[in-house]
Scaffold this motif. Structure first.
Motif, mmCIF file in Angstrom:
data_model
loop_
_atom_site.group_PDB
_atom_site.id
_atom_site.type_symbol
_atom_site.label_atom_id
_atom_site.label_comp_id
_atom_site.label_asym_id
_atom_site.label_seq_id
_atom_site.Cartn_x
_atom_site.Cartn_y
_atom_site.Cartn_z
ATOM 1 N N ASN A 1 0.897 -1.135 0.058
ATOM 2 C CA ASN A 1 -0.155 0.139 -0.045
ATOM 3 C C ASN A 1 0.928 1.441 0.177
ATOM 4 O OD1 ASN A 1 -2.283 1.638 0.168
ATOM 5 N ND2 ASN A 1 -2.430 1.392 2.251
ATOM 6 N N PRO A 2 0.804 1.899 -1.216
ATOM 7 C CA PRO A 2 0.198 1.792 -2.208
ATOM 8 C C PRO A 2 0.354 0.771 -3.141
ATOM 9 C CG PRO A 2 1.211 4.243 -2.099
ATOM 10 C CD PRO A 2 1.881 3.271 -1.247
ATOM 11 N N THR A 3 -0.320 0.515 -4.104
ATOM 12 C CA THR A 3 -0.421 -0.809 -5.063
ATOM 13 C C THR A 3 -1.016 -0.553 -6.359
ATOM 14 O OG1 THR A 3 -0.783 -3.192 -5.383
ATOM 15 C CG2 THR A 3 -2.453 -1.852 -4.180
ATOM 16 N N SER A 4 -0.602 -1.342 -7.450
ATOM 17 C CA SER A 4 -1.215 -0.892 -8.901
ATOM 18 C C SER A 4 -1.653 -2.312 -9.090
ATOM 19 C CB SER A 4 -0.135 -0.546 -9.746
ATOM 20 O OG SER A 4 0.910 -1.501 -9.797
ATOM 21 N N GLU A 5 -1.543 -3.660 -8.490
ATOM 22 C CA GLU A 5 -2.024 -4.752 -9.064
ATOM 23 C C GLU A 5 -2.961 -5.346 -8.087
ATOM 24 O OE1 GLU A 5 -1.800 -5.822 -12.114
ATOM 25 O OE2 GLU A 5 -0.527 -4.302 -13.012
ATOM 26 N N PHE A 6 -2.267 -5.933 -6.870
ATOM 27 C CA PHE A 6 -2.987 -6.629 -5.977
ATOM 28 C C PHE A 6 -2.838 -6.301 -4.697
ATOM 29 C CE2 PHE A 6 -1.469 -9.584 -9.520
ATOM 30 C CZ PHE A 6 -2.677 -10.202 -9.782
ATOM 31 N N VAL A 7 -3.706 -6.575 -3.733
ATOM 32 C CA VAL A 7 -3.655 -6.294 -2.305
ATOM 33 C C VAL A 7 -3.854 -7.630 -1.779
ATOM 34 C CG1 VAL A 7 -5.056 -5.159 -0.235
ATOM 35 C CG2 VAL A 7 -4.819 -4.137 -2.498
ATOM 36 N N PHE A 8 -2.885 -7.681 -0.701
ATOM 37 C CA PHE A 8 -2.775 -9.067 0.034
ATOM 38 C C PHE A 8 -3.188 -9.015 1.511
ATOM 39 C CE2 PHE A 8 0.361 -9.381 -3.319
ATOM 40 C CZ PHE A 8 -0.021 -10.863 -3.931
ATOM 41 N N ILE A 9 -3.856 -9.756 2.218
ATOM 42 C CA ILE A 9 -4.569 -9.487 3.363
ATOM 43 C C ILE A 9 -4.049 -10.848 4.216
ATOM 44 C CG2 ILE A 9 -6.474 -9.430 4.934
ATOM 45 C CD1 ILE A 9 -7.968 -8.832 2.124
ATOM 46 N N GLU A 10 -3.469 -10.422 5.385
ATOM 47 C CA GLU A 10 -3.084 -11.526 6.262
ATOM 48 C C GLU A 10 -3.599 -11.167 7.723
ATOM 49 O OE1 GLU A 10 1.257 -11.456 6.822
ATOM 50 O OE2 GLU A 10 1.385 -12.287 4.827
ATOM 51 N N GLY B 1 -18.305 6.695 -1.811
ATOM 52 C CA GLY B 1 -18.753 5.607 -1.026
ATOM 53 C C GLY B 1 -19.658 4.677 -1.725
ATOM 54 N N ARG B 2 -19.042 4.469 -3.154
ATOM 55 C CA ARG B 2 -19.558 3.279 -3.817
ATOM 56 C C ARG B 2 -19.045 2.121 -3.644
ATOM 57 N NH1 ARG B 2 -18.779 4.346 -9.355
ATOM 58 N NH2 ARG B 2 -17.305 5.761 -8.604
ATOM 59 N N LYS B 3 -19.728 1.055 -3.474
ATOM 60 C CA LYS B 3 -19.000 -0.399 -3.379
ATOM 61 C C LYS B 3 -18.533 -0.900 -4.905
ATOM 62 C CE LYS B 3 -21.104 -4.081 -2.147
ATOM 63 N NZ LYS B 3 -21.732 -5.236 -1.150
ATOM 64 N N VAL B 4 -17.139 -0.937 -5.005
ATOM 65 C CA VAL B 4 -16.770 -1.245 -6.352
ATOM 66 C C VAL B 4 -16.270 -2.658 -6.399
ATOM 67 C CG1 VAL B 4 -16.306 1.230 -6.752
ATOM 68 C CG2 VAL B 4 -14.368 -0.505 -5.649
ATOM 69 N N MET B 5 -16.200 -3.466 -5.206
ATOM 70 C CA MET B 5 -15.645 -4.740 -5.285
ATOM 71 C C MET B 5 -16.101 -5.452 -4.010
ATOM 72 S SD MET B 5 -11.763 -6.001 -5.756
ATOM 73 C CE MET B 5 -11.472 -5.635 -7.462
ATOM 74 N N GLU B 6 -16.464 -6.941 -4.294
ATOM 75 C CA GLU B 6 -16.553 -7.505 -2.995
ATOM 76 C C GLU B 6 -15.949 -8.986 -3.262
ATOM 77 O OE1 GLU B 6 -20.179 -9.374 -0.346
ATOM 78 O OE2 GLU B 6 -20.305 -8.056 -1.819
ATOM 79 N N SER C 1 -7.471 -8.426 -6.666
ATOM 80 C CA SER C 1 -6.731 -7.731 -7.722
ATOM 81 C C SER C 1 -7.738 -6.354 -8.013
ATOM 82 C CB SER C 1 -6.850 -8.737 -9.099
ATOM 83 O OG SER C 1 -6.593 -7.917 -10.133
ATOM 84 N N ILE C 2 -6.938 -5.548 -7.995
ATOM 85 C CA ILE C 2 -7.450 -3.997 -8.367
ATOM 86 C C ILE C 2 -6.860 -3.086 -9.571
ATOM 87 C CG2 ILE C 2 -8.063 -3.894 -6.011
ATOM 88 C CD1 ILE C 2 -5.589 -1.862 -5.739
ATOM 89 N N HIS C 3 -6.302 -4.147 -10.516
ATOM 90 C CA HIS C 3 -5.412 -3.613 -11.490
ATOM 91 C C HIS C 3 -6.414 -2.621 -12.382
ATOM 92 C CE1 HIS C 3 -6.958 -7.451 -13.171
ATOM 93 N NE2 HIS C 3 -6.809 -6.582 -14.557
ATOM 94 N N HIS C 4 -7.718 -3.316 -12.507
ATOM 95 C CA HIS C 4 -8.727 -2.484 -13.490
ATOM 96 C C HIS C 4 -9.344 -1.412 -12.829
ATOM 97 C CE1 HIS C 4 -10.850 -5.092 -10.438
ATOM 98 N NE2 HIS C 4 -11.949 -4.541 -10.793
ATOM 99 N N LEU C 5 -9.204 -0.965 -11.727
ATOM 100 C CA LEU C 5 -9.743 0.096 -10.976
ATOM 101 C C LEU C 5 -9.014 1.337 -11.355
ATOM 102 C CD1 LEU C 5 -10.757 -1.415 -7.398
ATOM 103 C CD2 LEU C 5 -12.224 -1.000 -9.273
ATOM 104 N N PRO C 6 -9.632 2.472 -11.314
ATOM 105 C CA PRO C 6 -9.037 3.658 -11.534
ATOM 106 C C PRO C 6 -8.171 4.233 -10.344
ATOM 107 C CG PRO C 6 -11.362 3.994 -12.008
ATOM 108 C CD PRO C 6 -11.267 2.560 -11.421
ATOM 109 N N SER C 7 -7.198 4.879 -10.754
ATOM 110 C CA SER C 7 -6.092 5.288 -9.402
ATOM 111 C C SER C 7 -6.945 6.137 -8.523
ATOM 112 C CB SER C 7 -5.008 6.025 -10.217
ATOM 113 O OG SER C 7 -4.322 5.053 -10.934
ATOM 114 N N GLY C 8 -6.712 6.271 -7.389
ATOM 115 C CA GLY C 8 -7.174 6.974 -6.198
ATOM 116 C C GLY C 8 -7.266 6.148 -4.942
#
Length: 392
Positions: free
Chosen positions: A328-337, A352-357, A364-371
């Motif tokens: 974090n920051p990231t451009s491709e993936f977020v890993f959770i432990e 406030g819009r849910k963009v992924m579940e 993978s968040i590579h398809h989402l806009p930067s921000g």
């Protein structure tokens, strides 16, 4: 006798002040095995003499020790007009036993006290680093356009544009476009409908496939005669197992505006995207998930709002959040432990819009806009943790 009377008056006035403030909230999950509500997380709220929220402390419940544990806090600063100027997020460091700067948002206003920009920064090393900027345009005093730009190290690059349409004073559409190459390209839109009392009745979410608009999900609202939103039903088109609803309970004898509470509009446009559901004193909020097999909604999460007590600091164990999120920051993936299995992962954008579940430990968040995004993780025990994620 006189001293006794003064003591009674002091105690009464202290109790009255406490009752006039929303001091804390407790989040619980429903344990189907025991048919009981179990503590998950909570918040403490502090206000200034003008009733402005000055700090919000997030705590989570450790079931192994039955103690509240510190996670992070948000500090609010205001100008003379009561508008937020800086919102500072700090994470708790268990090694130093201190809160440390993490993110901040700085707000700017025009001479009419209208928000014109907000700048998001991350604290890296010993300096604040720009991440993105949100600018607002008004037409005849009405908000019509908002643009998100991403800092590339030397300048801001266009990313997303929001265009608002109105019917009178009611917002009827949020049109979202992405900056691609050298032009704005249609992406999504929200359509909002109202009843005869100008209360929102539903919101329809649609995505543009290059040719036509396709509905993906919708929210249906039910309000009481006082204007309180007592129910929100969220439906996913073609996947009813993802449907859920939120039910709210109120004390209709008391107006929320007469109390100090954390839901006040701090920038003038806090409730542009989603109007405030509260008019009366809110007591509880209960979330229920749809059981497609039984064809009923089953409660799984609730929040109780407390007006006379805080979550005691004497019971707080000084530790960090149970989940670790990286990079974090990231451009491709977020890993959770974390120590527990994940139940759900939800990602929300700045509006406030849910963009992924997801239910995975890698998303993978590579398809989402930067921000900037808000990441909410719920484990199998119902414990929820919130993180801010920067998508490069």
């Amino acid at each position: 006798m006189k001293n006794f009377t003064l003591i009674i008056m002091f105690l009464f006035s202290t109790l009255l002040v406490a009752q006039n403030q929303l001091l804390s909230s407790i989040d619980e999950y429903y344990d189907t095995a025991t048919s009981q509500w179990i503590n998950s997380s909570g918040n403490n709220y502090v206000y200034d003499s003008n009733g402005n929220l000055t700090s919000e402390e997030f705590l989570f419940w450790d079931t192994s020790t039955s103690l509240w544990q510190q996670g992070y806090q948000t500090i609010y600063s205001y100008n003379a007009n009561g508008l937020a100027t800086v919102v500072l997020d700090q994470n708790y460091n268990s090694t130093t036993s201190q809160y440390e700067d993490s993110y901040r948002i700085t707000y700017s206003y025009n001479s009419s006290n209208q928000l014109i920009s907000q700048v998001f920064e991350e604290y890296v090393g010993s300096a604040w680093v720009s991440r993105d900027r949100f600018t607002v345009t008004y037409t005849n005093g009405v908000l019509t356009t908002a643009i998100i730009e991403i800092w590339n190290g030397s300048q801001y690059d266009l990313e997303e544009r929001f265009t608002l349409s109105y019917n009178g004073s009611n917002i009827t559409q949020f049109l979202i476009e992405d900056w691609v190459g050298s032009q704005w390209v249609l992406s999504e839109r929200d359509l909002i409908n109202y009843n005869g009392s100008n209360q929102r009745t539903n919101r329809i979410y649609e995505e543009w496939d290059g040719t036509t608009w396709n509905e993906t999900d919708r929210e249906t609202y039910t309000s009481d005669t006082f204007g309180n939103r007592i129910s929100t039903l969220s439906s996913v088109i073609g996947n009813p197992s993802q449907d859920y609803k939120i039910d709210l309970n109120f004390d209709i004898s008391i107006q929320l505006s007469t109390l100090d509470h954390p839901f006040k509009d701090k920038t003038g446009i806090d409730f542009i995207y989603d109007e405030s559901p509260f008019v009366s004193k809110v007591l509880t909020s209960t979330e229920s998930q749809y059981d497609s097999a039984a064809m009923i909604f089953s409660p799984n999460y609730r929040t109780t709002f407390n007006y006379n007590s805080t979550l005691s600091n004497s019971d707080i164990a000084l530790e960090t959040l149970p989940f670790k999120v990286y990079p974090n920051p990231t451009s491709e993936f977020v890993f959770i432990e974390g120590p527990e299995l994940i139940h759900t992962v939800e990602l929300y954008d700045m509006m406030g819009r849910k963009v992924m579940e997801s239910t995975n430990e890698r998303i993978s968040i590579h398809h989402l806009p930067s921000g900037l995004y808000n990441l909410m993780i719920e484990d199998i025990n119902g414990l929820k943790s919130d993180f801010k994620i920067i998508k490069n």
